[in-house]
Design a protein around this motif. Structure first.
Motif, PDB file in Angstrom:
ATOM      1  N   GLY A 168     -12.544  13.259   5.217  1.00 22.43           N
ATOM      2  CA  GLY A 168     -12.969  14.455   5.656  1.00 22.43           C
ATOM      3  C   GLY A 168     -12.289  14.675   6.945  1.00 22.43           C
ATOM      4  N   GLN A 169     -11.828  13.659   7.584  1.00 20.63           N
ATOM      5  CA  GLN A 169     -10.863  13.896   8.925  1.00 20.63           C
ATOM      6  C   GLN A 169      -9.628  14.067   8.466  1.00 20.63           C
ATOM      7  N   THR A 170      -8.673  14.235   9.533  1.00 15.93           N
ATOM      8  CA  THR A 170      -7.199  14.416   9.245  1.00 15.93           C
ATOM      9  C   THR A 170      -6.424  13.385   8.615  1.00 15.93           C
ATOM     10  N   GLY A 171      -5.860  13.804   7.459  1.00 12.85           N
ATOM     11  CA  GLY A 171      -5.015  12.452   7.055  1.00 12.85           C
ATOM     12  C   GLY A 171      -5.888  11.955   5.575  1.00 12.85           C
ATOM     13  N   CYS A 172      -6.841  12.338   5.573  1.00 15.55           N
ATOM     14  CA  CYS A 172      -7.952  11.637   4.493  1.00 15.55           C
ATOM     15  C   CYS A 172      -8.411  12.960   3.536  1.00 15.55           C
ATOM     16  N   VAL A 217      -2.398 -15.833  -0.594  1.00 14.58           N
ATOM     17  CA  VAL A 217      -2.617 -15.134   0.866  1.00 14.58           C
ATOM     18  C   VAL A 217      -1.444 -14.629   1.335  1.00 14.58           C
ATOM     19  N   ASP A 218      -1.371 -13.690   2.164  1.00 10.03           N
ATOM     20  CA  ASP A 218      -0.278 -13.190   2.836  1.00 10.03           C
ATOM     21  C   ASP A 218       0.705 -12.532   1.845  1.00 10.03           C
ATOM     22  N   ALA A 219       0.346 -12.323   0.671  1.00 10.27           N
ATOM     23  CA  ALA A 219       1.306 -11.366  -0.347  1.00 10.27           C
ATOM     24  C   ALA A 219       1.361  -9.819   0.168  1.00 10.27           C
ATOM     25  N   ILE A 220       0.293  -9.400   0.701  1.00  7.67           N
ATOM     26  CA  ILE A 220       0.319  -7.914   0.859  1.00  7.67           C
ATOM     27  C   ILE A 220       0.112  -7.826   2.579  1.00  7.67           C
ATOM     28  N   ASP A 221       0.752  -6.964   2.961  1.00  8.54           N
ATOM     29  CA  ASP A 221       0.514  -6.820   4.533  1.00  8.54           C
ATOM     30  C   ASP A 221      -0.894  -5.907   4.882  1.00  8.54           C
ATOM     31  N   PRO A 222      -1.584  -6.373   5.780  1.00  5.19           N
ATOM     32  CA  PRO A 222      -2.989  -5.749   6.018  1.00  5.19           C
ATOM     33  C   PRO A 222      -2.770  -4.444   6.326  1.00  5.19           C
ATOM     34  N   ILE A 223      -3.708  -3.702   5.895  1.00  6.39           N
ATOM     35  CA  ILE A 223      -3.946  -2.088   5.995  1.00  6.39           C
ATOM     36  C   ILE A 223      -4.494  -1.876   7.341  1.00  6.39           C
ATOM     37  N   THR A 224      -3.771  -1.226   8.436  1.00  4.62           N
ATOM     38  CA  THR A 224      -4.287  -0.742   9.775  1.00  4.62           C
ATOM     39  C   THR A 224      -4.295   0.847   9.861  1.00  4.62           C
ATOM     40  N   ASP A 225      -3.632   1.391   8.990  1.00  9.46           N
ATOM     41  CA  ASP A 225      -3.650   2.855   9.217  1.00  9.46           C
ATOM     42  C   ASP A 225      -4.881   3.481   8.359  1.00  9.46           C
ATOM     43  N   ILE A 226      -6.087   3.392   8.886  1.00 13.06           N
ATOM     44  CA  ILE A 226      -7.288   3.694   8.114  1.00 13.06           C
ATOM     45  C   ILE A 226      -7.837   5.096   8.602  1.00 13.06           C
ATOM     46  N   GLY A 227      -8.404   5.770   7.958  1.00 12.35           N
ATOM     47  CA  GLY A 227      -9.093   7.045   8.400  1.00 12.35           C
ATOM     48  C   GLY A 227     -10.348   7.128   7.765  1.00 12.35           C
ATOM     49  N   ILE A 228     -11.018   8.270   8.162  1.00 14.88           N
ATOM     50  CA  ILE A 228     -12.407   8.581   7.459  1.00 14.88           C
ATOM     51  C   ILE A 228     -12.371  10.029   6.723  1.00 14.88           C
ATOM     52  N   THR A 231     -10.416   3.992  -0.299  1.00  6.60           N
ATOM     53  CA  THR A 231      -9.823   4.311  -1.160  1.00  6.60           C
ATOM     54  C   THR A 231      -8.017   4.223  -0.637  1.00  6.60           C
ATOM     55  N   PHE A 232      -7.483   3.683  -1.566  1.00  9.39           N
ATOM     56  CA  PHE A 232      -5.914   3.583  -1.199  1.00  9.39           C
ATOM     57  C   PHE A 232      -5.099   3.292  -2.417  1.00  9.39           C
ATOM     58  N   LEU A 233      -3.989   3.509  -2.517  1.00 12.26           N
ATOM     59  CA  LEU A 233      -2.869   3.493  -3.690  1.00 12.26           C
ATOM     60  C   LEU A 233      -2.173   1.939  -3.263  1.00 12.26           C
ATOM     61  N   VAL A 247       0.826  -1.182   0.015  1.00 12.48           N
ATOM     62  CA  VAL A 247      -0.060   0.062   0.015  1.00 12.48           C
ATOM     63  C   VAL A 247       0.837   1.393  -0.027  1.00 12.48           C
ATOM     64  N   PHE A 248       0.743   2.089  -0.996  1.00 17.27           N
ATOM     65  CA  PHE A 248       1.502   3.067  -1.121  1.00 17.27           C
ATOM     66  C   PHE A 248       1.019   4.479  -0.463  1.00 17.27           C
ATOM     67  N   THR A 249       1.965   4.962   0.581  1.00 16.87           N
ATOM     68  CA  THR A 249       1.391   6.039   1.400  1.00 16.87           C
ATOM     69  C   THR A 249       2.156   7.268   0.924  1.00 16.87           C
ATOM     70  N   THR A 250       1.544   8.257   1.251  1.00 18.36           N
ATOM     71  CA  THR A 250       2.298   9.625   1.018  1.00 18.36           C
ATOM     72  C   THR A 250       2.387  10.365   2.340  1.00 18.36           C
ATOM     73  N   PRO A 251       3.362  10.949   2.714  1.00 18.25           N
ATOM     74  CA  PRO A 251       3.579  11.959   3.778  1.00 18.25           C
ATOM     75  C   PRO A 251       2.330  12.597   4.475  1.00 18.25           C
ATOM     76  N   GLY A 252       2.059  12.143   5.622  1.00 20.59           N
ATOM     77  CA  GLY A 252       0.899  12.976   6.251  1.00 20.59           C
ATOM     78  C   GLY A 252      -0.521  12.402   6.100  1.00 20.59           C
ATOM     79  N   LYS A 253      -0.423  11.259   5.168  1.00 20.14           N
ATOM     80  CA  LYS A 253      -1.856  10.833   4.565  1.00 20.14           C
ATOM     81  C   LYS A 253      -2.047   9.437   5.494  1.00 20.14           C
ATOM     82  N   LYS A 254      -3.216   9.164   5.569  1.00 22.93           N
ATOM     83  CA  LYS A 254      -3.803   7.598   6.004  1.00 22.93           C
ATOM     84  C   LYS A 254      -3.340   6.694   4.772  1.00 22.93           C
ATOM     85  N   ALA A 255      -3.247   5.362   5.207  1.00 18.91           N
ATOM     86  CA  ALA A 255      -2.913   4.299   3.990  1.00 18.91           C
ATOM     87  C   ALA A 255      -4.162   4.258   3.428  1.00 18.91           C
ATOM     88  N   ALA A 256      -5.213   4.263   4.046  1.00 17.25           N
ATOM     89  CA  ALA A 256      -6.568   4.085   3.441  1.00 17.25           C
ATOM     90  C   ALA A 256      -7.645   4.943   4.100  1.00 17.25           C
TER      91      ALA A 256
END
Length: 163
Positions: free
Chosen positions: A159-163, A146-157, A71-73, A52-61
């Motif tokens: 309209g809130q900070t980071g999304c 199975v297990d090819a991608i690490d689970p996404i745990t950095d999740i936001g809503i 939504t995620f990259l 999962v591709f993350t940008t600085p200051g943003k949630k993973a999903a």
């Protein structure tokens, strides 16, 4: 008499040969099917890997509660195209929603994915984990990795900070 003993020995040898041939056939068939399953596991282990591709200051999903989407990259970092995904959402109350999401991600490609979820199965405001299982094609058969991608745990809503 020696003639009867020779006939009995020949019959015993033929019966023993038939038993060994049957055992050998079953052994070869079982070994071949194990090799085919091993090929699938090797393809998943060596040819499939994404992050999962993350940008600085943003949630993973980010969860959008209005459209029931997440939504995620995703960046495919390996040598095999991913043809679709089996996605499982888990909320804080252990509610589970699983979907099949048909969207391909080619090798060395980054794509924005927006799969849906069913709010009747999970609390969209408390999704804690998103499990992505990529599906690839090996010898014209679909294989779930199975297990090819690490689970996404950095999740936001949304309209809130980071999304």
């Amino acid at each position: 008499s020696p003639l009867i003993a020779t006939v009995l020995l020949m019959a015993f040898a033929v019966a023993l040969g038939a038993i060994v041939m049957t055992w050998g056939k079953n052994y070869v068939t079982e070994s071949t099917s194990n090799i085919e399953r091993s090929d699938d596991k090797l393809a998943c282990s060596f040819d499939v890997g994404a992050d999962v591709f993350t940008t600085p200051g943003k949630k993973a999903a980010c969860v959008d509660t209005n459209t029931n989407t997440v939504t995620f990259l995703l960046q495919n970092k390996e040598q095999r195209d991913i043809i679709k995904f089996k996605i499982t959402y888990i909320d804080s109350l252990n509610g589970i929603d699983s979907i099949e999401y048909v969207k391909s991600v080619g090798k060395a490609e980054i794509k924005k994915l927006t799969p849906t979820f069913n709010p009747a199965n999970i609390d969209e405001a408390s999704i804690q984990q998103i499990i992505l299982n990529p599906i690839i094609t090996v010898d014209n058969q679909e294989i779930a990795c199975v297990d090819a991608i690490d689970p996404i745990t950095d999740i936001g809503i949304t309209g809130q900070t980071g999304c």
